[in-house]
Scaffold this motif. Sequence first.
Motif, PDB file in Angstrom:
ATOM      1  N   THR A 166       2.042  -2.046   4.609  1.00 34.66           N
ATOM      2  CA  THR A 166       3.382  -2.638   4.739  1.00 34.66           C
ATOM      3  C   THR A 166       3.509  -4.003   4.080  1.00 34.66           C
ATOM      4  O   THR A 166       4.612  -4.493   3.864  1.00 34.66           O
ATOM      5  N   THR A 167       2.372  -4.624   3.765  1.00 32.40           N
ATOM      6  CA  THR A 167       2.421  -5.962   3.181  1.00 32.40           C
ATOM      7  C   THR A 167       1.805  -5.948   1.788  1.00 32.40           C
ATOM      8  O   THR A 167       0.641  -5.586   1.622  1.00 32.40           O
ATOM      9  N   GLY A 168       2.593  -6.347   0.809  1.00 25.62           N
ATOM     10  CA  GLY A 168       2.092  -6.377  -0.560  1.00 25.62           C
ATOM     11  C   GLY A 168       1.681  -7.773  -0.967  1.00 25.62           C
ATOM     12  O   GLY A 168       1.835  -8.742  -0.230  1.00 25.62           O
ATOM     13  N   GLY A 193       0.809  -1.200   0.000  1.00 24.16           N
ATOM     14  CA  GLY A 193       0.000   0.000   0.000  1.00 24.16           C
ATOM     15  C   GLY A 193       0.846   1.255   0.000  1.00 24.16           C
ATOM     16  O   GLY A 193       0.515   2.253  -0.653  1.00 24.16           O
ATOM     17  N   ALA A 194       1.959   1.230   0.718  1.00 23.19           N
ATOM     18  CA  ALA A 194       2.851   2.388   0.772  1.00 23.19           C
ATOM     19  C   ALA A 194       3.438   2.680  -0.603  1.00 23.19           C
ATOM     20  O   ALA A 194       3.553   3.850  -1.015  1.00 23.19           O
ATOM     21  N   ALA A 195       3.798   1.629  -1.343  1.00 24.77           N
ATOM     22  CA  ALA A 195       4.353   1.811  -2.687  1.00 24.77           C
ATOM     23  C   ALA A 195       3.293   2.348  -3.642  1.00 24.77           C
ATOM     24  O   ALA A 195       3.580   3.187  -4.507  1.00 24.77           O
ATOM     25  N   LEU A 227      -4.416  -6.936   0.065  1.00 23.89           N
ATOM     26  CA  LEU A 227      -3.880  -6.826  -1.284  1.00 23.89           C
ATOM     27  C   LEU A 227      -3.751  -8.186  -1.965  1.00 23.89           C
ATOM     28  O   LEU A 227      -3.923  -8.309  -3.177  1.00 23.89           O
ATOM     29  N   SER A 228      -3.436  -9.204  -1.185  1.00 23.15           N
ATOM     30  CA  SER A 228      -3.291 -10.540  -1.769  1.00 23.15           C
ATOM     31  C   SER A 228      -4.598 -11.014  -2.381  1.00 23.15           C
ATOM     32  O   SER A 228      -4.614 -11.699  -3.408  1.00 23.15           O
ATOM     33  N   GLY A 255      -7.953  -1.443  10.027  1.00 19.63           N
ATOM     34  CA  GLY A 255      -6.947  -2.459  10.329  1.00 19.63           C
ATOM     35  C   GLY A 255      -6.428  -3.122   9.059  1.00 19.63           C
ATOM     36  O   GLY A 255      -5.212  -3.343   8.905  1.00 19.63           O
ATOM     37  N   ILE A 256      -7.350  -3.454   8.137  1.00 13.77           N
ATOM     38  CA  ILE A 256      -6.944  -4.062   6.862  1.00 13.77           C
ATOM     39  C   ILE A 256      -6.079  -3.076   6.071  1.00 13.77           C
ATOM     40  O   ILE A 256      -5.059  -3.447   5.483  1.00 13.77           O
ATOM     41  N   PHE A 257      -6.492  -1.808   6.087  1.00 12.62           N
ATOM     42  CA  PHE A 257      -5.736  -0.794   5.350  1.00 12.62           C
ATOM     43  C   PHE A 257      -4.315  -0.660   5.887  1.00 12.62           C
ATOM     44  O   PHE A 257      -3.347  -0.623   5.114  1.00 12.62           O
ATOM     45  N   MET A 258      -4.152  -0.590   7.197  1.00 12.67           N
ATOM     46  CA  MET A 258      -2.817  -0.439   7.785  1.00 12.67           C
ATOM     47  C   MET A 258      -1.947  -1.654   7.492  1.00 12.67           C
ATOM     48  O   MET A 258      -0.741  -1.534   7.239  1.00 12.67           O
ATOM     49  N   ALA A 259      -2.558  -2.847   7.494  1.00 11.97           N
ATOM     50  CA  ALA A 259      -1.794  -4.055   7.168  1.00 11.97           C
ATOM     51  C   ALA A 259      -1.340  -4.016   5.711  1.00 11.97           C
ATOM     52  O   ALA A 259      -0.218  -4.432   5.382  1.00 11.97           O
ATOM     53  N   ASN A 260      -2.191  -3.504   4.829  1.00 13.13           N
ATOM     54  CA  ASN A 260      -1.842  -3.408   3.408  1.00 13.13           C
ATOM     55  C   ASN A 260      -0.719  -2.410   3.140  1.00 13.13           C
ATOM     56  O   ASN A 260      -0.005  -2.527   2.142  1.00 13.13           O
TER      57      ASN A 260
END
Length: 525
Positions: free
Chosen positions: A234-236, A85-87, A305-306, A227-232
Amino acid sequence: MSASASHQSVSHQSASTTQASASAASLSTSGGDLATDSNAGDSPGIAQPHGGLGIFRLVTTVITLIIGGGVFTLAGDQAAGGASGAAILTAWSISGIGVLCLVMTFFALSRVKPNLRGGIYSYASTGFGDFLGFNSAWGYWISALLCTVSFSALLFGALAYFFPIFGGGTNLASVIGASCLIWFYVFLVSRGVKEVTGVNAIITISKIVPIFVAIIVIIFLQKFDFGIFMANLTTGAEPGLPFFDQVSSTMMITIWVFVGIEGAVAISGRAKHSKDVGKATIIAFVCVLTIYLLVSVLSMGVMPLSQLAELENPALAGVMEVAVGQWGAILINCGVVLSLVGAMLGYTVLSSESPYEAAEQGVFIKAFAKTNKKGAPIVTLVVTNIIIEAFLIAMLFSDSSYQFFYTLSAGMILLPYLLSAAYFAKLTFTEPGLFKGKIGGSIVLWRIFGIFGVVYSFFLAWASGSVGLTLMSLLYAPGILMYIKGKKERGEQYLKSTVDKVVVVVILVAAAVSLFLLVSGQVVI
């Protein structure tokens, strides 16, 4: 290329009018979505009386021109690139600045060089010679016809929700359906259809309403999970991919949805007050960017994202189905179908008008300037659709998808964008006096816009990757023969300058290397 441009006018027109309507058309479809729908880009409502648009109508018209089919696939396409998500947000930040620079470049050129009525071709030709100008026109044409190919895959992918026989939108049934549709449109345009206002009106509603319903529903029904957004963030979808590669994998998606942005400036002549054009362009750009960001960010708060990466297009339908149930998916798929049916009509106009106008200006071979009794550019209509048909058939024998063709379409329009930005940057240094009295702002500011537009275009070319660059070089190579034949027909010299000869060598060498990489299996489509 994203438009992604406007298909409001089907009959051939003056170079400037056609370029404007073509651009608009491609925008709205854009995957740009041409004007009515990128790329992308269907330009509904463009046929307004000259000088009749106030700032509000200018803003809404430009927004309509830009937003197209690409917005419906954003969520899944970004995730499929393996970015976190950050990218994704970083890519949007870069594209926001880059596209703004291109928007301001085209706006400024329309003011300081109003005599250049051939649009993107004229800018490249005037700045760097007729051969690079030809390649700009060639790239614009190929980009437009590839939009039709990508739209067909997305259209029948959406129809597959209701009729499973169409699979992922690239199987035999889809190709047959797309073939029937594009040749039907050729028939319509060849009959001299001059107005598609009714179709455009339907398209405008069908693409805007589902998008706003999705945004409103996710926000106000509290379907966004922080919560889902914050996890996304950092995790792609593809752990371990370097951050810079994650950003670059998203860049072509962000330019695709803006393809056709150059067409927005084409309506400047319809403004009540010329001073409103710049304001309207910037306001519309900010609004469109906000819509894209909302769709992108809100989707990342509904699903990991997965999971987004695994959604079939249009991905927004899958997001809505998870958020509110089946009715959400039905709404989005219906919107996509109606939008793209119109967008493909618009691109039929654009992809036939652009080579027709190029031939009229002495850029393409004379045959492309032929029209039938109805005044329709029949040769370019047929030739363009034969090429589109070849790509549709090729889809059956490869793993190519909607994303593949829109990436290629966006890539082909990068040269026209690059040359336009480079010409503008050149003007800010060589002819700064042009800006006095014609456009506000410091010349330093306009230089920054021009330079950043060039840098952004180069970065996008790099971000298109090895496969994109390979295929782009192969698609530009045949244009050399068209250029030489056109010059011989008119008894004119060709490849006169050293720059022209160097460009030819670069294209041919790149094409030869690319062909070798394809044949040897080192690059796989």
